[in-house]
Every structure is written in structure tokens, then in C-alpha cells.
Write a protein that holds these residues in place. Sequence first.
Motif, mmCIF file in Angstrom:
data_model
loop_
_atom_site.group_PDB
_atom_site.id
_atom_site.type_symbol
_atom_site.label_atom_id
_atom_site.label_comp_id
_atom_site.label_asym_id
_atom_site.label_seq_id
_atom_site.Cartn_x
_atom_site.Cartn_y
_atom_site.Cartn_z
ATOM 1 N N ASN A 1 -92.812 -53.051 105.940
ATOM 2 C CA ASN A 1 -92.642 -54.311 105.818
ATOM 3 C C ASN A 1 -91.308 -54.960 105.938
ATOM 4 O O ASN A 1 -91.070 -56.095 106.417
ATOM 5 C CB ASN A 1 -93.489 -54.980 104.578
ATOM 6 C CG ASN A 1 -94.964 -54.642 104.786
ATOM 7 O OD1 ASN A 1 -95.617 -54.885 105.952
ATOM 8 N ND2 ASN A 1 -95.675 -54.258 103.708
ATOM 9 N N PHE A 2 -90.371 -54.108 105.722
ATOM 10 C CA PHE A 2 -88.865 -54.617 105.771
ATOM 11 C C PHE A 2 -88.365 -54.815 107.088
ATOM 12 O O PHE A 2 -87.396 -55.699 107.228
ATOM 13 C CB PHE A 2 -87.978 -53.402 105.236
ATOM 14 C CG PHE A 2 -86.588 -53.728 105.078
ATOM 15 C CD1 PHE A 2 -85.923 -54.354 104.231
ATOM 16 C CD2 PHE A 2 -85.815 -52.862 105.896
ATOM 17 C CE1 PHE A 2 -84.533 -54.690 104.159
ATOM 18 C CE2 PHE A 2 -84.624 -52.935 106.275
ATOM 19 C CZ PHE A 2 -83.864 -53.713 105.122
ATOM 20 N N VAL A 3 -89.052 -54.282 107.862
ATOM 21 C CA VAL A 3 -88.637 -54.257 109.348
ATOM 22 C C VAL A 3 -88.982 -55.631 109.932
ATOM 23 O O VAL A 3 -90.280 -56.111 109.894
ATOM 24 C CB VAL A 3 -89.026 -53.300 110.389
ATOM 25 C CG1 VAL A 3 -88.622 -53.441 111.866
ATOM 26 C CG2 VAL A 3 -88.730 -51.836 109.619
ATOM 27 N N ASN A 4 -88.290 -56.596 110.600
ATOM 28 C CA ASN A 4 -88.451 -57.873 111.046
ATOM 29 C C ASN A 4 -88.493 -57.721 112.649
ATOM 30 O O ASN A 4 -89.205 -58.749 113.203
ATOM 31 C CB ASN A 4 -87.190 -58.969 110.844
ATOM 32 C CG ASN A 4 -87.589 -59.101 109.367
ATOM 33 O OD1 ASN A 4 -88.783 -59.314 108.536
ATOM 34 N ND2 ASN A 4 -86.256 -59.326 108.754
ATOM 35 N N GLY A 5 -88.192 -56.924 113.261
ATOM 36 C CA GLY A 5 -88.126 -56.840 114.737
ATOM 37 C C GLY A 5 -88.503 -55.469 115.297
ATOM 38 O O GLY A 5 -89.247 -54.715 114.661
ATOM 39 N N GLY A 6 -88.337 -55.410 116.610
ATOM 40 C CA GLY A 6 -88.880 -54.079 117.287
ATOM 41 C C GLY A 6 -87.811 -53.158 117.748
ATOM 42 O O GLY A 6 -88.153 -52.283 118.366
#
Length: 79
Positions: A28-33
Motif C-alpha cells: 500500500n506504500f507504493v503510489n505508482g507503477g
Amino acid sequence: MWMHNGNIGAWPKVKRRLATSLRDRWFNFVNGGTDSEWAFATFLDCLESMGVEPTEAPSTNEGIGHSVMRQAMLQTIER
């Protein structure tokens, strides 16, 4: 698709497996790809699995230490 910084080989083929291997908090920490974001989340996950809480300041002035950081990076690359 262009990557933000660097390029993990065969990224589209490994992204799903890598993402599902992370604890929920790092997933869930990741905002992008980008591969860079997922690699950093993996690094944080590795630190946590080694008993380091990445979101807290180290308890000593010496910090986490280079040997722990190195081991976490090696585990990140292995994953």
C-alpha cells in the motif's frame, strides 16, 4: 512503457509476483507503477523482515549500519 529510473529486466513479468510478496503496509506504500518504487518497497519489506522498523529513527547515532543495509539490498535483488 518507460521506467522512471533504471530498468528491472522483464519487469512486466515479475511485477505481480514481487507485489504480492510484500506485506500489506509496503504494498500500500507504493503510489505508482515504476520499478524504482516497487524495488524500494521491497527493500523496506526486507529491512522489516530483518527486524528493522524502517519508519522509525534508529535507536543509536550509528544508524542502521552498512552491513544490515547491504544484506537488505542483497535480499531485495534476490527477490
